[in-house]
Design an enzyme around this catalytic site. Structure first.
Site, PDB file in Angstrom:
ATOM      1  N   HIS A  82       0.950  -1.283   0.047  1.00 21.71           N
ATOM      2  CA  HIS A  82       0.014   0.104  -0.094  1.00 21.71           C
ATOM      3  C   HIS A  82       1.024   1.345   0.004  1.00 21.71           C
ATOM      4  O   HIS A  82       1.812   1.069   0.571  1.00 21.71           O
ATOM      5  CB  HIS A  82      -0.918   0.135   1.294  1.00 21.71           C
ATOM      6  CG  HIS A  82      -1.987   0.908   1.022  1.00 21.71           C
ATOM      7  ND1 HIS A  82      -3.295   0.347   0.782  1.00 21.71           N
ATOM      8  CD2 HIS A  82      -2.359   2.015   1.174  1.00 21.71           C
ATOM      9  CE1 HIS A  82      -4.025   1.355   0.335  1.00 21.71           C
ATOM     10  NE2 HIS A  82      -3.602   2.563   1.064  1.00 21.71           N
ATOM     11  N   ASP A 161     -14.021   3.240   6.953  1.00 18.47           N
ATOM     12  CA  ASP A 161     -12.992   4.105   6.014  1.00 18.47           C
ATOM     13  C   ASP A 161     -13.693   4.382   4.810  1.00 18.47           C
ATOM     14  O   ASP A 161     -13.216   5.509   4.289  1.00 18.47           O
ATOM     15  CB  ASP A 161     -11.783   2.978   5.788  1.00 18.47           C
ATOM     16  CG  ASP A 161     -10.623   3.863   4.894  1.00 18.47           C
ATOM     17  OD1 ASP A 161     -10.300   4.788   5.415  1.00 18.47           O
ATOM     18  OD2 ASP A 161     -10.273   3.319   3.797  1.00 18.47           O
ATOM     19  N   ARG A 168     -12.969  12.984   4.416  1.00 22.15           N
ATOM     20  CA  ARG A 168     -11.893  13.719   4.535  1.00 22.15           C
ATOM     21  C   ARG A 168     -11.174  14.332   3.258  1.00 22.15           C
ATOM     22  O   ARG A 168     -10.776  15.194   3.226  1.00 22.15           O
ATOM     23  CB  ARG A 168     -10.626  12.677   4.856  1.00 22.15           C
ATOM     24  CG  ARG A 168     -10.660  12.062   6.373  1.00 22.15           C
ATOM     25  CD  ARG A 168      -9.773  10.832   6.468  1.00 22.15           C
ATOM     26  NE  ARG A 168      -8.625  11.090   6.465  1.00 22.15           N
ATOM     27  CZ  ARG A 168      -7.687  10.211   5.821  1.00 22.15           C
ATOM     28  NH1 ARG A 168      -7.801   8.783   5.525  1.00 22.15           N
ATOM     29  NH2 ARG A 168      -6.408  10.476   5.672  1.00 22.15           N
ATOM     30  N   SER A 183      -6.745   4.457   8.489  1.00 23.43           N
ATOM     31  CA  SER A 183      -7.271   4.275   6.929  1.00 23.43           C
ATOM     32  C   SER A 183      -6.548   3.331   6.301  1.00 23.43           C
ATOM     33  O   SER A 183      -7.366   2.227   5.899  1.00 23.43           O
ATOM     34  CB  SER A 183      -7.242   5.739   6.159  1.00 23.43           C
ATOM     35  OG  SER A 183      -7.663   5.369   4.852  1.00 23.43           O
ATOM     36  N   LYS A 187      -7.879  -1.128   6.089  1.00 26.21           N
ATOM     37  CA  LYS A 187      -7.823  -2.084   4.867  1.00 26.21           C
ATOM     38  C   LYS A 187      -6.863  -3.284   5.032  1.00 26.21           C
ATOM     39  O   LYS A 187      -7.226  -4.330   4.589  1.00 26.21           O
ATOM     40  CB  LYS A 187      -7.602  -1.172   3.754  1.00 26.21           C
ATOM     41  CG  LYS A 187      -8.696   0.089   3.397  1.00 26.21           C
ATOM     42  CD  LYS A 187      -8.501   0.829   2.253  1.00 26.21           C
ATOM     43  CE  LYS A 187      -7.356   1.740   2.107  1.00 26.21           C
ATOM     44  NZ  LYS A 187      -7.878   2.996   2.718  1.00 26.21           N
TER      45      LYS A 187
HETATM   46  N1  URA Z   1      -4.107   6.068   1.624  1.00 22.73           N
HETATM   47  C1  URA Z   1      -5.107   5.502   2.154  1.00 22.73           C
HETATM   48  O1  URA Z   1      -5.760   4.518   2.117  1.00 22.73           O
HETATM   49  N2  URA Z   1      -5.562   6.319   3.087  1.00 22.73           N
HETATM   50  C2  URA Z   1      -4.963   7.596   3.504  1.00 22.73           C
HETATM   51  O2  URA Z   1      -5.491   8.204   4.383  1.00 22.73           O
HETATM   52  C3  URA Z   1      -3.669   7.940   2.715  1.00 22.73           C
HETATM   53  C4  URA Z   1      -3.637   7.300   1.682  1.00 22.73           C
END
Ligand code: URA
Length: 432
Positions: A82, A161, A168, A183, A187
């Protein structure tokens, strides 16, 4: 405690207990708290942050707002990467099928464009017919059968999220360590991973502008991963210029397809291999990074990674015939060239503003109800250090909406500083 009391407490810099936070977040998911109340809380978190205890409770609440996947019955290592968000960052589209072709199961949950950064989900959805909205059962089954699935947050998986991410984005409350960590890690933990590699972006186009801030974020992410039993590596990469040549949706899919054939921009391939190698070693599919790279390069060269992407696209309803002549899909009706006004070397690229220009052109959300224009995108002809003469093209911006295009062009006219010194930007800073 009443919902508003939690907001007032955070505004005074006071922490909430896990139970209080849990009812607050769950009430928001169930529409019992308004967007404006949640925005006040998000703003207060941006200012005051969270204690370590609050953050760990917050992550847990975010994960348990939906269902948690379990792949412990699989023989294969379950891994994912990620990124904290950048401009031109199409690595997820390349690394997921590459790792899957190498034998790692990849259950990837991604997000949409956030602030000035691009979103993997928007890019995937530019593939005609492709669905990013699978049920938990479909998602899990697909990972079990073909070793890869790429989706977004759903009502089943990370619903907190899904809702807070969009809010956000619309309220300028993205740049906060605990909100980013909550966040991302919700995930990743919900995916039921064994291993994770995090690409923490650092520079003028990242949420973390300095290496120090990137390190703080990287440490928080790594600790959260490891506290949840996930082997977690962090790579710090440079976002002082866009990654690759293209930024947008379909144009990034096209660039990712090139990379999956072993072609494509050097920086994009190099960072993909660096990140993928970490997971190969974590999953014991290679002894070391040299061996990892050899295996991964073979999977790119022999077409295995590309075929895996095509296989996933077909299973998720996408039309992979669109890859045969990709220039004939999502053809933009308009384009403009931004040329250099000076001769010299590209010294600075204001990557944040380049990302905003892309969003203005239709690649992101300037308002929460904006529609993404899959034809929109940006081609960069220069990198930091490129020598240019007056009139040389710096960018080509394209979309199918003239007035948006002109706004993007105006933004792009001010994003490059030309000077006399030839600087270079290193791609990767350091890893831990
Ligand atoms: N990637 C994400 O999934 N969430 C964030 O807040 C920033 C980058």
């Amino acid at each position: 405690m009443a919902n508003l009391e939690i907001v007032y407490r955070k505004q005074k810099g006071l922490a909430a207990s896990k139970g209080e936070l849990e009812s607050f977040i769950n009430n928001y998911v169930n529409d019992q708290i308004s967007d404006s109340e949640m925005t006040e809380w998000l703003k207060a978190v941006c200012i005051h942050g969270m204690t370590a205890e609050e953050l760990s409770g917050f992550i847990d609440i975010m994960v348990h707002s939906g269902r948690h996947m379990d792949f412990s019955h699989l023989d294969s290592f379950v891994g994912d990467k990620h990124s904290t968000g950048g401009v031109g960052d199409k690595i997820s589209l390349i690394i997921a099928p590459l790792l899957s072709a190498a034998g790692i199961a990849v259950p990837m949950i991604s997000g949409r464009a956030l602030g000035h950064t691009g979103g993997t989900l928007d890019k995937l959805e530019s593939i005609p017919g492709f669905s990013t909205n699978l049920s938990l059962t479909q998602f899990q089954k697909q990972v079990e059968t073909i070793g890869i699935a790429m989706i977004g947050q759903t009502d089943d998986i990370c619903p907190a999220d899904k809702k807070m991410y969009a809010l956000r984005d619309a309220t300028g409350t993205v740049e906060s360590f605990p909100l980013i960590v909550g966040s991302i890690m919700s995930k990743k933990i919900a995916e039921g991973l064994n291993g994770l590699v995090l690409d923490v972006k650092c520079g003028n186009g990242a949420f973390m502008k300095t290496y120090r801030d990137a390190q703080i974020l990287g440490t928080l992410l790594k600790e959260s991963g490891e506290n949840s039993g996930i082997i977690t590596d962090v790579v710090f990469s440079n976002m002082n210029q866009p990654l690759g040549q293209f930024s947008g949706c379909w144009c990034e899919v096209k660039e990712a397809l090139e990379c999956l054939k072993g072609n494509g921009p050097k920086d994009t391939l190099e960072l993909t291999l660096e990140l993928a190698s970490r997971l190969m070693v974590q999953g014991k599919l290679a002894e070391n990074f040299i061996e990892s790279r050899a295996i991964l390069n073979t999977l790119l060269d022999d077409g295995s990674a590309y075929s895996k992407f095509v296989e996933m696209v077909k299973v998720q309803g996408g039309n992979s015939d669109s890859f045969l002549k990709p220039d004939y899909v999502h053809i933009p009706s308009d384009e403009l060239i931004v040329a250099s006004q000076k001769s010299g070397f590209v010294e600075i690229m204001d990557t944040y503003s380049i990302g905003i220009a892309c969003a203005l052109a239709g690649c992101g959300y300037m308002k929460s109800n904006d529609n993404i224009d899959p034809t929109a995108g940006l081609e960069c002809f220069v990198k930091v250090g490129t020598e240019v003469r007056v009139g040389d093209p710096l960018f080509r911006i394209f979309n199918s909406n003239k007035s948006k295009l002109v706004k993007a062009e105006n933004k792009l006219k001010k994003v490059v500083t030309i000077g006399e010194s030839q600087k270079t930007e290193q791609l990767i800073f350091n890893s831990n």
